[in-house]
Design a protein around this motif. Structure first.
Motif, PDB file in Angstrom:
ATOM      1  N   ARG A  64      -2.177  -1.856  -2.087  1.00 13.31           N
ATOM      2  CA  ARG A  64      -0.525  -2.118  -2.233  1.00 13.31           C
ATOM      3  C   ARG A  64      -0.321  -2.503  -0.476  1.00 13.31           C
ATOM      4  NH1 ARG A  64       0.471   3.213  -3.238  1.00 13.31           N
ATOM      5  NH2 ARG A  64      -1.874   3.107  -4.552  1.00 13.31           N
ATOM      6  N   THR A  65       0.650  -3.111  -0.796  1.00 10.47           N
ATOM      7  CA  THR A  65       1.727  -3.168   1.071  1.00 10.47           C
ATOM      8  C   THR A  65       2.948  -3.061   0.929  1.00 10.47           C
ATOM      9  OG1 THR A  65       1.663  -6.036   0.979  1.00 10.47           O
ATOM     10  CG2 THR A  65      -0.430  -4.625   2.129  1.00 10.47           C
ATOM     11  N   GLU A  66       3.661  -2.533   1.825  1.00  9.54           N
ATOM     12  CA  GLU A  66       4.658  -1.871   2.314  1.00  9.54           C
ATOM     13  C   GLU A  66       5.275  -2.993   3.745  1.00  9.54           C
ATOM     14  OE1 GLU A  66       7.115   1.705   1.831  1.00  9.54           O
ATOM     15  OE2 GLU A  66       5.809   1.378  -0.192  1.00  9.54           O
ATOM     16  N   SER A  67       6.044  -4.295   3.516  1.00 10.04           N
ATOM     17  CA  SER A  67       6.401  -4.560   4.848  1.00 10.04           C
ATOM     18  C   SER A  67       5.478  -5.067   5.427  1.00 10.04           C
ATOM     19  CB  SER A  67       7.597  -3.992   6.051  1.00 10.04           C
ATOM     20  OG  SER A  67       9.125  -3.566   4.782  1.00 10.04           O
ATOM     21  N   GLN A 125       0.113   7.113   1.649  1.00  8.55           N
ATOM     22  CA  GLN A 125      -0.045   6.176   2.635  1.00  8.55           C
ATOM     23  C   GLN A 125      -1.607   6.344   2.913  1.00  8.55           C
ATOM     24  OE1 GLN A 125       3.218   4.164   4.729  1.00  8.55           O
ATOM     25  NE2 GLN A 125       3.925   4.633   3.001  1.00  8.55           N
TER      26      GLN A 125
END
Ligand SMILES: [Zn+2]
Length: 217
Positions: A124-127, A103
């Motif tokens: 790139r993203t998550e939450s 990450q």
């Protein structure tokens, strides 16, 4: 009078660097400051027939190999005073391993890029958190050393959360910088200090050159 001066000053500042709406959402801070450049194998075979960087460049007039060029780009970010962000080249930094880099990686590959652009970066993203960034660079843009350096520096800037600067001459993040502007410029460095400050109070001072419009304790 003071208010008018502040307004003018803020308008002046607004003409420079711009950050994406979610700003710095990488899992980095002063105690965990490093992001990693991870290069696709096909890129590492790149060579340049001549060193066409300008005379003020740190690697001007040197015969360079691929990793020296990548290291010089990473060091440009590392060497900005008062910004904590560190950029490591996974191929040459002995502390790299995939666990600590999870990450925190910026992947760089050759590939097709949209329209006439020579490079393209996708976060790139998550939450709502950034978990990676993918840079594609066109083979044409990678063919000249000075283009390679300026394009990759610009795209890493996008990965760090910067949109195109409205400053045309003092920013590698500008659409319009000239062919001899290949490294981070003053506007980019101010942006890095603002977004990744070693000392948050210091960053506040940098933004307004000490001329804060609101009272400070
Ligand atoms: Zn761009």
């Amino acid at each position: 009078m003071k208010k008018i001066f502040c307004l003018i000053f803020l308008l002046f500042l607004a003409a420079g660097f711009r950050v994406f709406p979610n700003g710095n959402s990488w899992p980095v801070d002063t105690s965990n400051p490093k992001l990693w450049l991870v290069i696709c194998p096909e890129m590492t075979a790149l060579t340049w027939s001549s060193n066409d960087l300008p005379a003020n460049d740190p690697i001007y007039n040197q015969t360079v190999n691929f990793n020296q060029v990548i290291d010089s780009i990473a060091n440009d970010f590392v060497n900005v005073p008062n910004s904590f962000i560190q950029i490591g080249n996974s191929a040459t930094d002995g502390t790299y391993n995939t666990t600590i880099a999870a990450q925190r990686s910026i992947n760089i590959c050759l590939g097709s890029t949209p329209g006439a652009s020579g490079g393209y970066a996708t976060l790139r993203t998550e939450s709502g958190r950034t978990v990676g960034c993918d840079i594609k660079m066109s083979a044409t843009r990678a063919s000249k050393l000075k283009w390679f350096v300026s394009t990759l520096t610009h795209e890493i800037g996008h990965c760090l959360g910067f949109d195109h600067s409205q400053d045309t001459t003092h920013a590698i993040m500008s659409y319009f910088h000239d062919d001899e502007t290949n490294r981070l410029q003053i506007d980019d460095k101010m942006g890095l200090i603002y977004m990744y400050p070693e000392n948050a109070n210091q960053a506040k001072e940098s933004m307004t050159f000490g001329l804060s419009c609101s009272p400070r304790n």
